[in-house]
Structures are given as structure tokens and as C-alpha cells.
Enzyme design. Sequence first.
Site, mmCIF file in Angstrom:
data_model
loop_
_atom_site.group_PDB
_atom_site.id
_atom_site.type_symbol
_atom_site.label_atom_id
_atom_site.label_comp_id
_atom_site.label_asym_id
_atom_site.label_seq_id
_atom_site.Cartn_x
_atom_site.Cartn_y
_atom_site.Cartn_z
ATOM 1 N N ARG A 62 -78.363 17.190 -39.421
ATOM 2 C CA ARG A 62 -79.494 17.601 -40.264
ATOM 3 C C ARG A 62 -79.937 16.529 -41.258
ATOM 4 O O ARG A 62 -81.121 16.206 -41.347
ATOM 5 C CB ARG A 62 -79.138 18.854 -41.091
ATOM 6 C CG ARG A 62 -79.398 20.143 -40.398
ATOM 7 C CD ARG A 62 -78.356 21.139 -40.830
ATOM 8 N NE ARG A 62 -77.077 20.677 -40.325
ATOM 9 C CZ ARG A 62 -76.625 20.961 -39.109
ATOM 10 N NH1 ARG A 62 -77.278 21.744 -38.334
ATOM 11 N NH2 ARG A 62 -75.466 20.469 -38.680
ATOM 12 N N THR A 63 -78.994 16.024 -42.026
ATOM 13 C CA THR A 63 -79.392 15.123 -43.111
ATOM 14 C C THR A 63 -80.041 13.865 -42.532
ATOM 15 O O THR A 63 -81.129 13.466 -42.951
ATOM 16 C CB THR A 63 -78.177 14.769 -43.995
ATOM 17 O OG1 THR A 63 -77.572 15.991 -44.411
ATOM 18 C CG2 THR A 63 -78.592 13.976 -45.214
ATOM 19 N N LYS A 91 -67.291 -6.460 -37.352
ATOM 20 C CA LYS A 91 -66.738 -7.827 -37.289
ATOM 21 C C LYS A 91 -66.045 -8.196 -38.596
ATOM 22 O O LYS A 91 -65.588 -9.312 -38.770
ATOM 23 C CB LYS A 91 -67.867 -8.840 -37.070
ATOM 24 C CG LYS A 91 -68.680 -8.638 -35.827
ATOM 25 C CD LYS A 91 -69.721 -9.762 -35.769
ATOM 26 C CE LYS A 91 -70.801 -9.500 -34.755
ATOM 27 N NZ LYS A 91 -71.958 -10.369 -34.952
ATOM 28 N N ARG A 112 -74.928 7.732 -46.409
ATOM 29 C CA ARG A 112 -73.847 8.729 -46.300
ATOM 30 C C ARG A 112 -72.573 7.968 -45.978
ATOM 31 O O ARG A 112 -72.569 7.091 -45.113
ATOM 32 C CB ARG A 112 -74.130 9.735 -45.188
ATOM 33 C CG ARG A 112 -72.891 10.538 -44.858
ATOM 34 C CD ARG A 112 -73.136 11.690 -43.969
ATOM 35 N NE ARG A 112 -73.918 12.718 -44.636
ATOM 36 C CZ ARG A 112 -73.981 13.978 -44.208
ATOM 37 N NH1 ARG A 112 -73.321 14.350 -43.140
ATOM 38 N NH2 ARG A 112 -74.712 14.857 -44.843
ATOM 39 N N HIS A 140 -73.667 15.998 -52.796
ATOM 40 C CA HIS A 140 -74.700 15.882 -51.759
ATOM 41 C C HIS A 140 -75.997 16.372 -52.418
ATOM 42 O O HIS A 140 -76.482 17.459 -52.125
ATOM 43 C CB HIS A 140 -74.284 16.754 -50.573
ATOM 44 C CG HIS A 140 -75.068 16.566 -49.318
ATOM 45 N ND1 HIS A 140 -76.243 15.833 -49.266
ATOM 46 C CD2 HIS A 140 -74.844 17.018 -48.063
ATOM 47 C CE1 HIS A 140 -76.691 15.854 -48.022
ATOM 48 N NE2 HIS A 140 -75.865 16.565 -47.271
HETATM 49 C C1 NCD Z 1 -72.981 19.317 -45.071
HETATM 50 C C2 NCD Z 1 -72.410 17.968 -45.478
HETATM 51 O O1 NCD Z 1 -72.477 17.009 -44.718
HETATM 52 O O2 NCD Z 1 -71.900 17.910 -46.573
HETATM 53 N N1 NCD Z 1 -73.890 19.255 -44.023
HETATM 54 C C3 NCD Z 1 -75.179 18.886 -44.268
HETATM 55 O O3 NCD Z 1 -75.458 17.828 -44.789
HETATM 56 N N2 NCD Z 1 -76.129 19.793 -43.992
HETATM 57 C C4 NCD Z 1 -71.943 20.334 -44.873
HETATM 58 C C5 NCD Z 1 -70.817 20.095 -43.926
HETATM 59 O O4 NCD Z 1 -70.587 18.990 -43.445
HETATM 60 O O5 NCD Z 1 -70.118 21.067 -43.636
#
Ligand code: NCD
Length: 310
Positions: A62-63, A91, A112, A140
Site C-alpha cells: 500500500r504505502t 556492493k 521506508r 508511520h
Molecule cells: C503497516 C506498516 O507497514 O507499518 N502497513 C502499511 O503501511 N499500510 C502495517 C503493517 O505492516 O502491519
Amino acid sequence: MKPNFKGRDIIDINDFSKEELLFVLETAKEFDPDYLKRSKRSNYTIAQGEIAALLFFEPSTRTEQSFRSAAQKIGMGVIGFNDLTLTSMHKGETFTDTIRIMESYSNVLIIRHPEAGSAKKAADIASIPVINAGDGPNQHPTQTLLDLYTILKQFGRLDNLKVALVGDQKHYRTMHALSIALFKFSGNQIFGISPKGLEMPAEFKHANYQDLPIDMNKLNETLAKLKPDIIYAGRIPKEYMKEDTKKYSYHINKQTLAVLPKNCVIMHPLPRVDEVDPEVDSSPKAIYFTQARNGMYVREALLGLVLGRI
Ligand code: NCD
């Protein structure tokens, strides 16, 4: 006065005032077909010529994909990686050098990473805006913005709500940031329903937060007594734990639906594993798929804002 987001890093939800949160959510409505009679063609050129770099050191559906879509919907180009074996880090290139290089090819970095504090570290290196798309078990913030947007859309308010967080509050970054954000609005009561030992860390708690560690077999009983407006469920994130996580598992199913107040909704940042049974999906209480879609509108707004194009 209109808050100014141009050039800002989005790292920690603590950095937002209540007014700034509301401003981002109001801006997101400009991208949501539910608020516009027809799609706004002018949105497609908002950030033309700008490049988003997606630096995904940890898996995401999703993100990553909603940022990718949001960037393109406002006219941006997208570069980046989600598989380190295809980068020079494989590397031996350092994190610092990778950030420096990616910043020289783009206008905003979306990162991320499995380590808490990594987005802040990237922001200290880069001079372009950095957006935290999840830094390990820490926070997040863009998920929180879309969670708030979903709540606002559903209830028409962000205050005087009773919210039950269900699952692992200790390691779950989306619950950390949501807990902090909801405290900025008056009259919200947050309850952390978790297996014993997975309570919310002190830094994310506040005066209106209450831990409710339980035997997760008693979840329905607990929810029946609590009568929440919102259940915010989450996965047990085994990637952050050494122990066997099976003992922490819980299930939201048709029996759970039967004990909930009429207007209670179930949210989940997704992905789910087995904590929300698919039999719940057809209930009007289940709003997690709408929640995921809302992420795109919020991210369109946020990108436009930090680039100073809105
Ligand atoms: C979440 C995350 O990555 O923190 N997912 C997301 O970004 N929608 C929740 C999860 O990983 O369970």
C-alpha cells in the site's frame, strides 16, 4: 494563516500541530472524488517536472504503490528501488552515500526502512524534503494522516471518540503515531487492547491512553464492555520479535461484529494475516479497504504541499 509545508520533512507526527493536521486533511479532500463532483483535471499538472524517489528498504504494498500512484496523479515522475540486491548497497555502499545520490536525482525522498530513526537520519543528510514511510517499530506518520482522514470522513469529527487499538501496541508503528495524533484532539479516549507484554511504550502514551492487557481469547467480551466507536486492529509484526508470535494471535470475526455498537467501525492499516476474518469484509463496519484508498488522496496532498506546489 495557511500553514506552510514547503520544504518540510515529514518524520514524526509530534511535529504537527492540530491545525496543521486538519489543513493536510482538508487539502486531501481536493483529490478525493467523494468530495468533488468530477475529477479535477488541474490536479494532473500540480507537480509536473518534479521527481519522487522511493527508497524502500523494507517490503510494502500500500504505502509504496499509493505514493507511486499519488506522485504520478499530480504529474510527477517516480524513481527508486525496493530491492536492495539491485542497488549499490549490495556492493557495500553506505546509507549516507545512497541518500546523497538519490537526492541529487529527485525533489523529494520517500523512505521506508527497518530501523527506528532512519528517516530522521536521511533528513539530516538530504536537503530536499524527506517523508517517513515507516521507520522500523517507531512511526508511520503518513499512515496516521490517512487514518485521521478516514475517521474524519466517517464520523465528521476527530474529537470525543472512543478508540480501541487491538493487537501489538509495543512494536506497531501505525498505532504509535495514531495514539499521539488523537491526543491532539479533545475528548478522545484511547484503549490499548493487547496480549500481556505488548503494551504501548511510554513515549507514545498520554493522559487519555489506557492499557488493557488481556487474554486475547477474551477480546469479544472486552469489546462488548468497552463499546468503542472505532476498532483499530493490526497485525502481530513478527519481523520485530524473536519469540514465537502464535501465542499472541487473535481473531475478529462474525461473533465480534455481533457485540459491537451499531456505528462502530473496524479499521486496519493492512496487510492482515489472520486477525480479521474475510467474513467481516462485507459488513458496513469494515472500512479498511476504503482506508487504504484514502491513502492515495492524502499522499497526493502531502507531496504537493512539501513541494510547495499547493
Ligand atoms: C503497516 C506498516 O507497514 O507499518 N502497513 C502499511 O503501511 N499500510 C502495517 C503493517 O505492516 O502491519
